[in-house]
Design an enzyme around this catalytic site. Structure first.
Site, PDB file in Angstrom:
ATOM      1  N   PHE A  11      30.081  43.634  33.591  1.00 27.49           N
ATOM      2  CA  PHE A  11      29.696  45.184  34.214  1.00 27.49           C
ATOM      3  C   PHE A  11      28.236  45.077  34.961  1.00 27.49           C
ATOM      4  O   PHE A  11      27.373  46.050  34.559  1.00 27.49           O
ATOM      5  CB  PHE A  11      29.271  46.095  32.791  1.00 27.49           C
ATOM      6  CG  PHE A  11      29.624  47.513  33.202  1.00 27.49           C
ATOM      7  CD1 PHE A  11      30.910  48.045  33.345  1.00 27.49           C
ATOM      8  CD2 PHE A  11      28.558  48.394  33.021  1.00 27.49           C
ATOM      9  CE1 PHE A  11      30.854  49.272  33.615  1.00 27.49           C
ATOM     10  CE2 PHE A  11      28.712  49.917  33.334  1.00 27.49           C
ATOM     11  CZ  PHE A  11      30.017  50.339  33.873  1.00 27.49           C
ATOM     12  N   VAL A  14      29.566  45.463  40.725  1.00 28.91           N
ATOM     13  CA  VAL A  14      30.986  45.510  40.998  1.00 28.91           C
ATOM     14  C   VAL A  14      31.705  46.340  39.728  1.00 28.91           C
ATOM     15  O   VAL A  14      32.187  47.263  39.956  1.00 28.91           O
ATOM     16  CB  VAL A  14      31.811  44.300  41.334  1.00 28.91           C
ATOM     17  CG1 VAL A  14      33.225  44.575  41.436  1.00 28.91           C
ATOM     18  CG2 VAL A  14      31.195  43.781  42.431  1.00 28.91           C
ATOM     19  N   LYS A 128      34.731  34.764  43.113  1.00 30.57           N
ATOM     20  CA  LYS A 128      35.171  33.926  44.025  1.00 30.57           C
ATOM     21  C   LYS A 128      35.311  32.490  43.639  1.00 30.57           C
ATOM     22  O   LYS A 128      36.000  31.857  44.117  1.00 30.57           O
ATOM     23  CB  LYS A 128      33.905  33.725  45.302  1.00 30.57           C
ATOM     24  CG  LYS A 128      33.789  34.942  45.970  1.00 30.57           C
ATOM     25  CD  LYS A 128      32.558  34.500  46.920  1.00 30.57           C
ATOM     26  CE  LYS A 128      32.270  35.682  47.640  1.00 30.57           C
ATOM     27  NZ  LYS A 128      32.194  37.057  47.197  1.00 30.57           N
ATOM     28  N   GLU A 152      41.960  40.505  45.760  1.00 33.17           N
ATOM     29  CA  GLU A 152      41.567  41.180  47.127  1.00 33.17           C
ATOM     30  C   GLU A 152      40.165  41.040  47.254  1.00 33.17           C
ATOM     31  O   GLU A 152      39.546  41.061  48.325  1.00 33.17           O
ATOM     32  CB  GLU A 152      41.991  42.484  47.227  1.00 33.17           C
ATOM     33  CG  GLU A 152      41.978  43.172  48.665  1.00 33.17           C
ATOM     34  CD  GLU A 152      42.514  42.443  49.662  1.00 33.17           C
ATOM     35  OE1 GLU A 152      43.735  42.580  49.801  1.00 33.17           O
ATOM     36  OE2 GLU A 152      41.925  41.798  50.573  1.00 33.17           O
ATOM     37  N   VAL A 155      37.216  38.311  49.112  1.00 31.23           N
ATOM     38  CA  VAL A 155      37.148  38.101  50.441  1.00 31.23           C
ATOM     39  C   VAL A 155      36.938  39.467  51.097  1.00 31.23           C
ATOM     40  O   VAL A 155      37.862  40.207  51.083  1.00 31.23           O
ATOM     41  CB  VAL A 155      38.386  37.374  51.196  1.00 31.23           C
ATOM     42  CG1 VAL A 155      37.722  37.198  52.528  1.00 31.23           C
ATOM     43  CG2 VAL A 155      38.186  35.841  50.635  1.00 31.23           C
ATOM     44  N   GLY A 209      17.973  44.237  51.889  1.00 34.04           N
ATOM     45  CA  GLY A 209      18.980  43.831  50.587  1.00 34.04           C
ATOM     46  C   GLY A 209      20.304  43.089  51.367  1.00 34.04           C
ATOM     47  O   GLY A 209      20.963  42.817  50.411  1.00 34.04           O
ATOM     48  N   GLU A 212      19.166  37.257  50.550  1.00 33.96           N
ATOM     49  CA  GLU A 212      18.359  37.282  49.504  1.00 33.96           C
ATOM     50  C   GLU A 212      17.033  36.184  49.788  1.00 33.96           C
ATOM     51  O   GLU A 212      17.008  36.094  50.766  1.00 33.96           O
ATOM     52  CB  GLU A 212      19.089  36.213  48.258  1.00 33.96           C
ATOM     53  CG  GLU A 212      20.433  36.882  47.958  1.00 33.96           C
ATOM     54  CD  GLU A 212      21.169  36.193  46.744  1.00 33.96           C
ATOM     55  OE1 GLU A 212      20.553  35.573  46.127  1.00 33.96           O
ATOM     56  OE2 GLU A 212      22.401  36.374  47.080  1.00 33.96           O
ATOM     57  N   LYS A 227      34.680  31.592  51.143  1.00 35.18           N
ATOM     58  CA  LYS A 227      35.777  32.416  51.551  1.00 35.18           C
ATOM     59  C   LYS A 227      36.829  31.768  52.144  1.00 35.18           C
ATOM     60  O   LYS A 227      38.076  32.000  51.999  1.00 35.18           O
ATOM     61  CB  LYS A 227      35.120  33.423  52.324  1.00 35.18           C
ATOM     62  CG  LYS A 227      34.316  34.277  51.542  1.00 35.18           C
ATOM     63  CD  LYS A 227      33.411  35.391  52.181  1.00 35.18           C
ATOM     64  CE  LYS A 227      32.460  36.418  51.228  1.00 35.18           C
ATOM     65  NZ  LYS A 227      31.378  36.767  52.059  1.00 35.18           N
ATOM     66  N   GLY A 324      29.322  45.115  49.553  1.00 36.29           N
ATOM     67  CA  GLY A 324      29.214  46.474  48.920  1.00 36.29           C
ATOM     68  C   GLY A 324      29.544  46.581  47.495  1.00 36.29           C
ATOM     69  O   GLY A 324      30.771  46.272  47.442  1.00 36.29           O
TER      70      GLY A 324
END
Lengths: 345, 345
Positions: A11, A14, A128, A152, A155, A209, A212, A227, A324
């Site tokens: 949690f 995402v 990933k 989904e 990537v 942001g 890093e 990816k 995002g």
């Protein structure tokens, strides 16, 4: 109305984005698709675990985490189930695997996903690691157990690059995939084109942001390579060890290089490409000076893009957000709707 | 192996392209998807009609048409069934509706499609008329009869713009659609940017077969407007009479206009757009001078592109071929695979 019960493993960003989407879009999804997504369990390595067969309120989960950093406000016993027990015991149709990414071993996500699939639960993930390292095997496992595996979000976040390649272009044979798969490095290159030197552009990316403190994952091409490994595993059914991907980043490019390309009507982009040559797949990440007429040349800022070259169509290009928290959470929703809502032709 | 029996109504450019795809790709589709597409009947207004329950050889159909312009070489009785009888009598799972487009009435395709759906046969079409004029009603009819209606080929040929909006972006609400939906006018604008005057660029488009002798459908924006009507009907469930679409073509643009835009770092494009504003849909086709950073600005030549703006994702852009006999036939195959092959998540 069909209730779809979900167990969330992880949690973080995402996961919280997904809860936020349910708060904002839950009503519309019920009305539009007759689907009532209900979180019946959540288990996070640091925030604790909760489960309730009647459903946990996504807003309450978000509030608890915002206020205390964990789920302690919602239950006195937040250590009841660990991740594996949650997957095993929660009465759910689908598991959202959102634990921390590990690109070396894929763990603990790999174990979570395999267990869920063996129990006949659908799995949707933005992680990933498992997608890059073991997608073909996991897809077979899903098939054997009559369930589906959605990746989904692994990537280009919510931009449906995986579904495009896997579902919409399946009438053709994909020969080549090339893309701008790291938004941070593309943002830096765009700022350098506008006149900044590399160091200043990187600092700006860090302030916003995008990058890093240690930016090497982005600017050295490791993220784009991961990816590519995912696209190889998902689209071509072949896992590609990261060390077999030729990789060069953008750190050697100067503002002068970009200005000189502009004078030739070209633009430097960090291009990740994957190509079938006979029986082998060639994969590489490298800066390429593209003519402005190339479909990737116009992709600026933190945006991502992917060009599919097939045997039957000309190049098909998809451009959209690449990162995002809400955008990635959106990808989970796309996968869930693909699984639980009847498709349209 | 699952046999999918097809009845083809119309055997013009796209129909022949489809037959050619079956010749070239049939083996791969059998191996890869376990689907054996078999043409059991074909009916064309001028070439005649044929039907054979065991299947007609696509190569034989192509040869007959190439040699004699009709099917007479394949049967003494090519007038046995007309289009409606073919749909009614052919023992098939799907009908490919590829008769001539009529944007005023949609006929005869509308009648063909409605009959097929009432008989519980899936329908796949590249015909713009029925999609633009009656898609919402036909989709309900399909739903009532437990079958599907695929219209991928009606916009942007094989580039899966319809499936992207309808399936892959369905987790979001589409607010705005804008695109370059007419390849001929985009080709002309691209040539004008390279220095040609309008008349010379048009002549080149005609010589290459992109533009017809009377080019008004392309250069006056009628074709792009028809595609907007299709997108409105399919994505928003609202039919949009063509006369309600504000429409302006590219004929008033001069080479000087394009050169002056280039000096401002802009590019003129014929942009078709559709936007939800409150309860109403606003649709227009007009030349717009776009900044080079706009996702449509870099689309050159006869290529098409579509930008979807949703509430949950940033703009998502799809770029690909917009016309061509094999490209459009490919769209039929995409729809057939979506109907008959089990989806992946």
């Amino acid at each position: 109305m069909k209730t779809v019960r979900l167990a969330m493993i992880g949690f973080g960003n995402v996961g919280q984005g997904f809860a936020q989407l349910l708060v904002g879009e839950g009503n519309r999804l019920r009305q539009q698709y007759g689907l009532d997504f209900k979180i019946v369990a959540v288990s996070d390595r640091t925030k604790g675990s909760l489960h309730r067969t009647s459903g946990l309120e996504p807003q309450a989960l978000l509030d608890a985490v915002r206020q205390a950093g964990d789920f302690s406000a919602l239950s006195e016993d937040t250590t009841a189930w660990d991740a594996l027990q949650t997957i095993q015991n929660a009465p759910c149709e689908a598991v959202l695997e959102l634990s921390d990414t590990n690109l070396q071993t894929g763990e603990p996500a790999l174990t979570h996903i395999a267990l869920a699939l063996r129990l006949g639960r659908h799995v949707v993930t933005a992680n990933k690691g498992p997608a890059a390292l073991r997608y073909p095997e996991l897809a077979r496992l899903a098939h054997t157990h009559g369930c589906q595996l959605g990746v989904e979000g692994a990537v280009m976040s919510g931009t449906p690059a995986i579904h495009l390649g896997l579902d919409l272009l399946r009438a053709a044979v994909i020969r080549r995939v090339e893309g701008i798969l790291n938004g941070t490095s593309n943002f830096i290159l765009t700022q350098m084109e506008a006149g900044l030197e590399y160091a200043a552009a990187l600092r700006q990316a860090q302030e916003l942001g995008y990058a890093e403190a240690d930016p090497s994952g982005d600017v050295e091409g490791y993220d784009a390579a991961a990816k590519l490994a995912i696209l190889s595993a998902v689209l071509f059914g072949e896992t590609l060890p990261l060390e077999k991907i030729q990789r060069q980043g953008i750190t050697a490019l100067s503002q002068a290089d970009l200005a000189s390309a502009a004078r030739r009507s070209e633009r430097w982009k960090l291009v990740a490409s994957l190509e079938r040559r006979g029986e082998t797949l060639q994969a590489q990440v490298a800066p390429v000076s593209l003519p402005l007429s190339h479909p990737l040349a116009g992709v600026s800022g933190a945006t991502n893009a992917l060009v599919y070259t097939t045997d039957l169509l000309g190049p098909v290009t998809l451009i959209g957000p690449g990162a995002g928290r809400l955008e990635t959470a959106y990808a989970l929703l796309t996968d869930l709707l693909a699984i639980f809502s009847a498709g349209s032709a």
